[in-house]
Motif scaffolding. Structure first.
Motif, PDB file in Angstrom:
ATOM      1  N   CYS A   1       9.534   6.243 -30.096  1.00  0.00           N
ATOM      2  CA  CYS A   1      10.267   6.173 -31.362  1.00  0.00           C
ATOM      3  C   CYS A   1       9.388   6.677 -32.504  1.00  0.00           C
ATOM      4  O   CYS A   1       8.275   6.211 -32.699  1.00  0.00           O
ATOM      5  CB  CYS A   1      10.708   4.728 -31.628  1.00  0.00           C
TER       6      CYS A   1
ATOM      7  N   CYS B   1       8.510   3.977 -35.027  1.00  0.00           N
ATOM      8  CA  CYS B   1       7.719   2.844 -34.553  1.00  0.00           C
ATOM      9  C   CYS B   1       6.378   3.278 -33.976  1.00  0.00           C
ATOM     10  O   CYS B   1       5.575   2.446 -33.571  1.00  0.00           O
ATOM     11  CB  CYS B   1       8.502   2.042 -33.507  1.00  0.00           C
TER      12      CYS B   1
ATOM     13  N   CYS C   1      14.535   4.602 -32.004  1.00  0.00           N
ATOM     14  CA  CYS C   1      15.171   3.506 -31.273  1.00  0.00           C
ATOM     15  C   CYS C   1      16.498   3.130 -31.955  1.00  0.00           C
ATOM     16  O   CYS C   1      16.755   3.508 -33.102  1.00  0.00           O
ATOM     17  CB  CYS C   1      14.240   2.304 -31.186  1.00  0.00           C
TER      18      CYS C   1
HETATM   19 ZN   LIG Z   1      11.676   2.054 -33.106  1.00  0.00          ZN
END
Ligand SMILES: [Zn+2]
Length: 144
Positions: A94, A97, A125
């Motif tokens: 991601c 992230c 995500c």
């Molecule tokens: Zn994420």
């Protein structure tokens, strides 16, 4: 430092690769070009429509207009490169992230398999994508 070891099995990656090839073939096949024009409720590639409930998925899958087709093909090519380890980044990581895991999903910072099944070219995500689509525009959202 978060783990950079992808959690996906070889068979999942193989399945994803096949799906990407199939989607790409469908998009580039003239006879099937109209498939890209179908509204989302008829599905684009959906083998398991019940799984595609979220708005994010619907938006991602709603190819709608032909001019989006080339964008989609590029996304597919990029995803394919990532699956094969030729991408700039690992497949399924991601983007939101990567540096700072938001811990919004179990597999963070890796995108959940369910999402990658639905949207194999996904770069975020589900939780992050919903936030990007959903709302608070102002401020600190990622801009690539
Ligand atoms: Zn994420």
């Amino acid at each position: 430092m978060t783990s950079r070891i992808p959690p996906y099995s070889e068979s999942f990656l193989e399945e994803t690769r096949r799906r990407l090839i199939e989607l790409r073939t469908r998009l580039t096949d003239d006879d099937l070009a109209e498939a890209a024009l179908r509204p989302v409720d008829q599905g684009v590639s959906l083998e398991h429509p019940a799984e595609y409930g979220s708005d994010a998925h619907e938006q991602e899958l709603n190819l709608g207009l032909l001019e989006e087709e080339s964008v989609r093909i590029q996304q597919i090519d990029e995803a394919m490169a990532r699956v094969d380890g030729r991408g700039h980044r690992p497949f399924g990581l991601c983007e939101e992230c990567e540096d700072e895991p938001k811990r919004l999903c179990r597999s963070c910072p890796w995108i959940a398999e369910e999402r990658l099944r639905a949207v194999p070219w996904a770069r975020n995500c589900t939780a992050v994508q919903e936030r990007l689509d959903g709302g608070e525009e102002e401020g600190t959202r990622l801009e690539e």
